[in-house]
Design a protein around this motif. Sequence first.
Motif, PDB file in Angstrom:
ATOM      1  N   ARG A  12      48.351  21.301  24.765  1.00  0.00           N
ATOM      2  CA  ARG A  12      47.514  21.272  23.595  1.00  0.00           C
ATOM      3  C   ARG A  12      46.760  22.276  23.585  1.00  0.00           C
ATOM      4  O   ARG A  12      45.997  22.595  24.606  1.00  0.00           O
ATOM      5  N   LYS A  15      43.233  23.828  19.128  1.00  0.00           N
ATOM      6  CA  LYS A  15      43.157  23.243  17.698  1.00  0.00           C
ATOM      7  C   LYS A  15      43.583  21.638  17.576  1.00  0.00           C
ATOM      8  O   LYS A  15      43.405  21.088  16.633  1.00  0.00           O
ATOM      9  N   THR A  16      44.129  21.190  18.645  1.00  0.00           N
ATOM     10  CA  THR A  16      44.750  19.768  18.586  1.00  0.00           C
ATOM     11  C   THR A  16      43.940  18.877  19.571  1.00  0.00           C
ATOM     12  O   THR A  16      44.103  17.696  19.903  1.00  0.00           O
ATOM     13  N   SER A  17      42.870  19.513  20.173  1.00  0.00           N
ATOM     14  CA  SER A  17      41.991  18.711  21.203  1.00  0.00           C
ATOM     15  C   SER A  17      40.636  19.108  21.201  1.00  0.00           C
ATOM     16  O   SER A  17      40.440  20.337  20.761  1.00  0.00           O
ATOM     17  N   PRO A  20      40.429  15.700  17.337  1.00  0.00           N
ATOM     18  CA  PRO A  20      41.610  16.266  16.267  1.00  0.00           C
ATOM     19  C   PRO A  20      41.153  15.803  14.738  1.00  0.00           C
ATOM     20  O   PRO A  20      40.828  16.547  14.051  1.00  0.00           O
ATOM     21  N   ARG A  23      37.705  17.574  13.806  1.00  0.00           N
ATOM     22  CA  ARG A  23      38.032  19.011  13.449  1.00  0.00           C
ATOM     23  C   ARG A  23      38.670  19.256  12.176  1.00  0.00           C
ATOM     24  O   ARG A  23      38.358  19.970  11.398  1.00  0.00           O
ATOM     25  N   LEU A  24      39.467  18.268  11.595  1.00  0.00           N
ATOM     26  CA  LEU A  24      39.975  18.287  10.538  1.00  0.00           C
ATOM     27  C   LEU A  24      39.234  17.955   9.412  1.00  0.00           C
ATOM     28  O   LEU A  24      39.185  18.629   8.375  1.00  0.00           O
ATOM     29  N   VAL A  69      47.966  19.441   9.647  1.00  0.00           N
ATOM     30  CA  VAL A  69      48.420  18.474  10.292  1.00  0.00           C
ATOM     31  C   VAL A  69      49.685  17.963  10.125  1.00  0.00           C
ATOM     32  O   VAL A  69      50.085  17.824   8.854  1.00  0.00           O
ATOM     33  N   PRO A 108      47.653  19.560  14.984  1.00  0.00           N
ATOM     34  CA  PRO A 108      47.833  18.313  15.542  1.00  0.00           C
ATOM     35  C   PRO A 108      48.824  17.529  14.844  1.00  0.00           C
ATOM     36  O   PRO A 108      49.371  17.699  13.669  1.00  0.00           O
ATOM     37  N   SER A 110      50.685  13.672  14.184  1.00  0.00           N
ATOM     38  CA  SER A 110      50.443  12.354  14.090  1.00  0.00           C
ATOM     39  C   SER A 110      51.848  11.549  14.154  1.00  0.00           C
ATOM     40  O   SER A 110      52.931  12.113  13.711  1.00  0.00           O
ATOM     41  N   ALA A 128      48.508  13.366  18.646  1.00  0.00           N
ATOM     42  CA  ALA A 128      46.973  13.261  18.737  1.00  0.00           C
ATOM     43  C   ALA A 128      46.899  12.310  17.812  1.00  0.00           C
ATOM     44  O   ALA A 128      45.532  11.948  18.137  1.00  0.00           O
TER      45      ALA A 128
END
Length: 287
Positions: A12, A15-17, A20, A23-24, A69, A108, A110, A128
């Motif tokens: 990760r 950008k992914t942790s 998430p 951040r988005l 995402v 990230p 889903s 994530a």
Amino acid sequence: MTLVRPVAGSARDDKTSPDPLARLLALGRPVVMGVLNVTPDSFSDGGRFLDPAAAIEQARRMIAEGADVLDVGAESTRPYGGAVAVPIAEEMRRLAPVLAAVVALGVPVSIDTMKAEVAASALAAGAAIVNDVWGLQRDGELARVVAERAVPVIIMHNREAADPSIDIIADISAFFSRSLDIAARAGIARQNIVLDPGIGFGKTPEQSLTAIARLPELRSFGLPLLVGASRKRFIDKVSPAPPDQRLGGSIAAHVLAVAGGAAIIRTHDVAETVQALRVAAAIGSAR
Ligand code: HH2
């Protein structure tokens, strides 16, 4: 099957942790979620991305087109009925060659599943966010998995069958309240929850239109809203077209959903959606 534990320091990037969803949502514009169906039977693109190489290529393409995402699913939820229930082992088998490779692309991911075991395994592979089209009300273990891993969850409204006589917004609100109770009892933090009216799921086409038109009423929950109108059948009811020719209707619905308060848009057509949302935002701020 036992739950796989995440490998410490696994693939990760920042950008992914670690958070998430926050951040988005902090992007300051609508978040675009690209759909990746690793299925033979999804209603609009079944079979196109069942081959792992094709799936990974499609993921790359959506990222290049501006997806923030990616939502990866290996069981068609078939909003319009006729879904073939996929055994856990088969759902995992479809995901295995795809998920970690998509996670490694750096946005990230889903996991679109209603099964706790599949969610746990996908989270262990680097997903994530959990996207449950039954809002934590189908698999009693799913809320526990989400709480334990402290990941965001998308709670989507659903019904076994459409009932044209009901007030769909009242039904969605009651469903969300039940899901939020389940989430609270499991220990899921409120800041990890997204609500989704479930366009096309257990709704008549008219009720799907209503769910978008009255989206602002769902803001009263004080949680971010996701709308996934992409290629859905209500578009055909307004302006007849097969699923692969519903881009115009999808864009109209998504632009209006954002105007009504949607923070996240779930789409198969990332480039066109990104462009439409940018232009809508630019017009919205022009004087
Ligand atoms: N729609 C579909 C699947 N998952 N998840 C959320 N949160 N919201 C949605 O509106 C939603 C969803 C149906 O679309 P698709 O994935 O293309 O079809 P299928 O379920 O047939 O694979």
